[in-house]
Design an enzyme around this catalytic site. Structure first.
Site, mmCIF file in Angstrom:
data_model
loop_
_atom_site.group_PDB
_atom_site.id
_atom_site.type_symbol
_atom_site.label_atom_id
_atom_site.label_comp_id
_atom_site.label_asym_id
_atom_site.label_seq_id
_atom_site.Cartn_x
_atom_site.Cartn_y
_atom_site.Cartn_z
ATOM 1 N N ARG A 47 -28.908 -28.801 -1.089
ATOM 2 C CA ARG A 47 -27.959 -29.858 -1.365
ATOM 3 C C ARG A 47 -27.992 -30.841 -0.226
ATOM 4 O O ARG A 47 -27.413 -32.127 -0.743
ATOM 5 C CB ARG A 47 -26.670 -29.229 -2.066
ATOM 6 C CG ARG A 47 -26.743 -28.736 -3.259
ATOM 7 C CD ARG A 47 -25.500 -28.407 -3.699
ATOM 8 N NE ARG A 47 -25.637 -27.575 -5.323
ATOM 9 C CZ ARG A 47 -24.623 -27.125 -5.917
ATOM 10 N NH1 ARG A 47 -23.560 -27.303 -5.526
ATOM 11 N NH2 ARG A 47 -24.773 -26.602 -7.007
ATOM 12 N N ASP A 158 -9.902 -35.197 -8.844
ATOM 13 C CA ASP A 158 -11.033 -34.237 -8.196
ATOM 14 C C ASP A 158 -11.063 -34.641 -6.540
ATOM 15 O O ASP A 158 -10.562 -35.684 -6.324
ATOM 16 C CB ASP A 158 -12.369 -34.756 -8.949
ATOM 17 C CG ASP A 158 -13.154 -33.411 -8.763
ATOM 18 O OD1 ASP A 158 -13.748 -32.651 -9.891
ATOM 19 O OD2 ASP A 158 -13.808 -33.356 -7.678
#
Ligand code: SAM
Length: 285
Positions: A47, A158
């Site tokens: 990632r 979020d």
């Protein structure tokens, strides 16, 4: 004749030591509560490689130096955005929306006679928006059935700023509507050249904000229902316990908490009553 390949395997492109992994895992934990055990090493590597390429860095050591340097704070936000798992979809775990519609909202209409109901729902790890839009579409269907006015709003938050930006566009590929109930597909979306866009009246019900579940919460609530789904799995028991306690305090008496399919409130059972698969009702005040 044997051929020797000089191509590096993907895992060799950027040297990544255990010390680098620990530096990154510690920072991620400190800033998000997400626990990265050793088995997540390959995931972290894959990632972050795009980030290293974009920054023209050659090793994870250089990346760690940057994280601890002057522009470290800025980079931490990109680090967290890269590490979070944002998997979601419309009407995921559809029994929650069924429950919201037929039990929670139906009860509110029934018990608020002669006044305009005020209803607040929080989608506490909303990712790319499918969850809060599913809540808003469910609410719209409920309001149509009731044929009355109300004051209904969803707060959608979020930690990851990149998913929030996507959520705010309300734009999705047409294939994303697979699990949207047929009636809501028509009223909830408009076609665009590249897919669909959430209808403006649905979008208007939602406020998107960045919020770290571990940090201070500016809102006071109280909420009728909180969706905190598929995020606690990334936290350790202590973080989860504190979070659940805070969620409890932001719910109205008898308010509802929805958690993800592999999550449970076993340790906090005395504060909530289990009322269905991953559906909890607040007890006490
Ligand atoms: C797997 S998604 C869940 C999305 C949605 N709730 C669902 O169930 O489909 C998990 C989300 O939690 C967010 N997240 C992780 N740590 C967080 C934190 N400390 N505060 C707020 N959000 C966080 C991630 O950015 C990600 O978008």
């Amino acid at each position: 004749m044997s051929m020797r390949t000089t191509a590096l395997s993907p895992a060799d492109e950027f040297p990544f030591t255990q010390a680098d992994f620990k530096t990154i895992a510690d920072l991620v934990y400190e800033h998000s509560g997400i626990v990265l055990g050793d088995h997540k090493r390959d995931m972290v590597y894959s990632r972050l490689t795009r980030r290293l390429r974009a920054l023209r860095l050659r090793t994870f050591r250089e990346y760690c130096t940057l994280l601890h340097g002057r522009s470290g704070e800025e980079e931490i936000s990109s680090l967290i955005n890269a590490i979070t798992t944002n998997l979601t979809k419309f009407f995921r775990e559809s029994h929650h929306f069924e429950h919201l519609h037929k039990t929670v909202l139906a009860h509110i209409w029934r018990t608020t006679i002669g006044a305009k109901p005020r209803v607040r729902v929080w989608s506490a790890a909303c990712s790319t928006g499918e969850e809060p839009y599913s809540i808003a579409m469910t609410a719209m269907a409920s309001r149509r059935e009731a044929g009355r006015e109300w004051d209904f709003r969803v707060l959608a938050t979020d930690l990851d700023t990149s998913v929030l930006n996507k959520a705010m566009t309300g734009a999705y590929p047409a294939a994303a509507l697979e699990d949207v109930p047929a009636g809501m597909r028509e009223s909830g979306f408009a076609p665009t050249p590249s897919g669909v866009r959430v209808a403006p009246d649905i979008q208007a019900l939602i406020t998107f904000k960045q919020l770290n579940l571990l940090g201070p919460w500016p809102m006071r609530g109280p909420f009728d229902a909180i969706f905190c789904r598929n995020v606690m799995i990334y936290f350790d028991a202590e973080t989860k316990a504190k979070l659940v306690e805070r969620l409890h305090s932001l719910l109205k008496p008898d308010g509802w908490l929805y958690v993800g399919h592999s999550e449970s409130l076993l340790e906090q059972q005395h504060r909530f009553r289990l009322c269905g698969h991953t559906i909890y009702q607040k007890t006490g005040s």
